[in-house]
Motif scaffolding. Structure first.
Motif, short mmCIF file in Angstrom:
data_model
loop_
_atom_site.label_atom_id
_atom_site.label_comp_id
_atom_site.label_asym_id
_atom_site.label_seq_id
_atom_site.Cartn_x
_atom_site.Cartn_y
_atom_site.Cartn_z
N ARG A 101 -7.70 7.63 1.19
CA ARG A 101 -6.51 7.32 0.38
C ARG A 101 -5.25 7.15 1.22
NH1 ARG A 101 -6.86 8.39 -5.35
NH2 ARG A 101 -4.69 9.06 -5.30
N GLY A 102 -5.28 7.65 2.46
CA GLY A 102 -4.17 7.34 3.36
C GLY A 102 -4.04 5.84 3.57
N ARG A 162 -12.10 5.55 -7.24
CA ARG A 162 -11.16 4.44 -7.32
C ARG A 162 -9.99 4.78 -8.22
NH1 ARG A 162 -13.00 -1.18 -6.29
NH2 ARG A 162 -14.41 -0.82 -4.59
N ASP A 220 -1.35 7.75 0.89
CA ASP A 220 -1.39 9.04 0.18
C ASP A 220 -1.61 10.16 1.20
OD1 ASP A 220 -1.58 10.99 -1.74
OD2 ASP A 220 -3.37 10.20 -2.71
N GLY A 221 -0.55 10.44 1.96
CA GLY A 221 -0.66 11.44 3.00
C GLY A 221 0.70 11.82 3.55
N ALA A 274 0.81 -1.23 0.00
CA ALA A 274 0.00 0.00 0.00
C ALA A 274 0.84 1.28 0.00
CB ALA A 274 -0.96 -0.01 1.19
N TYR A 283 -3.36 3.99 -0.14
CA TYR A 283 -2.10 4.17 -0.87
C TYR A 283 -0.99 4.82 -0.04
CZ TYR A 283 -5.49 3.70 -4.71
OH TYR A 283 -6.49 3.25 -5.54
N TYR A 335 -5.58 5.33 -8.91
CA TYR A 335 -4.50 6.17 -8.41
C TYR A 335 -4.71 7.66 -8.67
CZ TYR A 335 -1.96 1.75 -7.90
OH TYR A 335 -1.56 0.50 -7.53
N ALA A 336 -5.48 8.01 -9.72
CA ALA A 336 -5.64 9.42 -10.07
C ALA A 336 -6.13 10.20 -8.87
CB ALA A 336 -6.60 9.57 -11.25
N PRO A 337 -5.41 11.25 -8.47
CA PRO A 337 -5.87 12.03 -7.32
C PRO A 337 -7.18 12.74 -7.67
CG PRO A 337 -3.61 12.62 -7.95
CD PRO A 337 -4.18 11.77 -9.06
N ARG A 361 -9.99 15.51 -7.89
CA ARG A 361 -9.78 16.97 -7.94
C ARG A 361 -10.23 17.67 -6.68
NH1 ARG A 361 -11.50 18.41 -14.21
NH2 ARG A 361 -10.73 16.38 -14.88
N ARG A 402 4.30 18.99 -2.91
CA ARG A 402 4.85 17.89 -3.71
C ARG A 402 3.74 16.91 -4.09
NH1 ARG A 402 10.15 15.63 -3.14
NH2 ARG A 402 11.01 17.20 -1.76
N LEU A 403 2.87 16.56 -3.14
CA LEU A 403 1.81 15.58 -3.41
C LEU A 403 0.60 16.22 -4.07
CD1 LEU A 403 1.85 13.26 -0.25
CD2 LEU A 403 3.28 13.20 -2.29
N LEU A 425 -12.11 3.85 3.13
CA LEU A 425 -11.56 4.06 1.79
C LEU A 425 -10.80 5.38 1.68
CD1 LEU A 425 -14.50 2.60 -0.37
CD2 LEU A 425 -12.44 1.46 0.50
N ARG A 449 0.23 9.07 -12.07
CA ARG A 449 -1.12 9.20 -12.65
C ARG A 449 -1.59 10.65 -12.65
NH1 ARG A 449 -4.50 10.20 -15.01
NH2 ARG A 449 -6.41 9.14 -15.68
#
Lengths: 276, 276
Positions: free
Chosen positions: B22-23, B95, B28-29, A147, B26, B97-99, B101, B57-58, B20, A156
């Protein structure tokens, strides 16, 4: 009759995880995205094999696989074609990176209608681009579907054009590794070739299915070789076999290798993943 | 009077996040681990600067910093010395990988008593080992404190010996990068040196404070140079300035550079992070 839940946490209807779960803290977990056609997931054993490999690599125990399958079927029930996401984290632990000895994994199963792609994508191929982001080489994490996916998120995020279906990823030496969410195969000099994934990339279950069905050379694959390939296609558990028709400004045509595998994919029980 | 909550989600008492987010999906954080002495966190501006750099950056927006500070103080209230963990994820999205908006970041603040280390660690130094895991080179993620931390988890899992306080991490070329949860400085030929972090590693706020207070050479640092250093110490926002006395079988002694910085650390308002 009530609608079955599309989201289960630890096998029960639920929609949240502990805020200090190590999945959220460190991406300390694994996931699989699995195509179900009714109650069947033809690649289920391959998904479980990869999940076990990942759990062994990260060093935590998985929930019982029969429980996972039952939850996946519950979440996907009433969807004729379901994209089921299964994630397992190490669970909640003490502070710091050290993995707790007795953490209880937390697992989430969610289902959504499987993506329906234009029939044209399968027949004529998709357009893709080359991503600027280069994948880092980390043999300890290569191949498994863990993950820690910020590389894929950043890659992406490089484009926002619905005409571009995927992005190709290279490693720092310039070798092609995969797409952001699919593996890549190319026919080079008459041979089917796919990139070695011992340093980066995810070893997809659809890729594993192709490796079991064809003679494939697994090795480093340079950008120049891909650009001169006779045919290129992507493989994904959700999308199946998708030929490329354009990489940036270079044009390709779907070939016999992709066509043959597409036929076998339907015979596997996936039916058609496209419209019409 | 009721006990103030030690865990807040989006500024409110709570203990869970969306399954769900994104942290969790993925990593993602971003996160920060911040030492509070009462209501004061002397390095707060540096933590916020790094968090802003990470968010840029992210590519997502941060909650208001005044809100973050208020929540951190609430979580840490009644703890004389609190280790406050602040994490911000991109939030829930569609769903893939695309972040998304328009995701709404989710943020969590938790507080625990700050670790109290043996006085001996500061006076005589700690024992560390050299980790087998090599950090991957990823310039897009280097320096920031993102939530993709499986490398650190795997490295920290290499040993289970309370006598070994930390592990040193090298990159694939063999250069020393940091410890698993601290930065490294070495005195080499009379000069204070710390590894460049443009390819891997986390640029710690304590490291930034040292860079602001001393003339430091920032460059690649080989294992051999570290082994021959006149003195080596680690820096961490929670632990401060910690000299090394042993790296595997090689013996070192705390030196003047670490001693001077330890004095300044106390003067910054951190007091003593050790017993007695």
């Amino acid at each position: 009759m009530s609608t079955p839940p599309r989201l289960l946490v630890n096998g029960q209807p639920g929609d949240s995880l502990p805020a200090l779960d190590r999945g959220a803290l460190y991406g300390d977990g694994l996931f699989e995205t699995i195509l179900f056609v009714g109650a069947d997931a033809p690649l289920w054993p391959r998904h479980m094999a990869r999940l076990r490999l990942g759990a062994a690599r990260l060093g935590f125990a998985l929930p019982d696989e029969a429980q996972l399958l039952a939850a996946a079927r519950t979440a996907g029930a009433e969807l004729p074609r379901a994209a089921v996401r299964l994630s397992v984290s190490r669970g909640v632990g003490e502070r710091g990176y050290a993995p707790p000895r007795a953490a209880q994994p937390n697992w989430v199963v969610s289902a959504a209608p499987a993506p329906v792609l234009p029939a044209d994508w399968y027949a004529r191929g998709i357009r893709v681009r080359c991503c600027a982001l280069r994948l880092a080489a980390q043999p300890a994490l290569a191949g498994i579907k863990h993950a820690n996916r910020l590389e894929q998120v950043l890659a992406r995020a490089e484009w926002d054009d619905a005409q571009i279906a995927e992005g190709l990823l290279r490693d720092r030496a310039g070798y092609v590794v995969s797409a952001t969410a699919a593996n890549l195969f190319a026919v080079v000099g008459g041979l089917l070739v796919t990139p070695a994934l011992d340093e980066c990339g995810v070893a997809g279950v659809a890729r594993a299915e192709v490796l079991a069905r064809r003679d494939v050379v697994v090795r480093r694959l340079s950008w120049e070789e891909v650009m001169q390939a006779e045919e290129i296609f992507l493989t994904s558990s959700l999308r199946g076999i998708v030929p490329l028709r354009q990489v940036d400004d270079s044009v390709f045509a779907p070939g016999a290798a992709a066509r043959g595998l597409q036929r076998e994919w339907r015979a596997l029980g996936f039916g058609d993943a496209h419209e019409g």
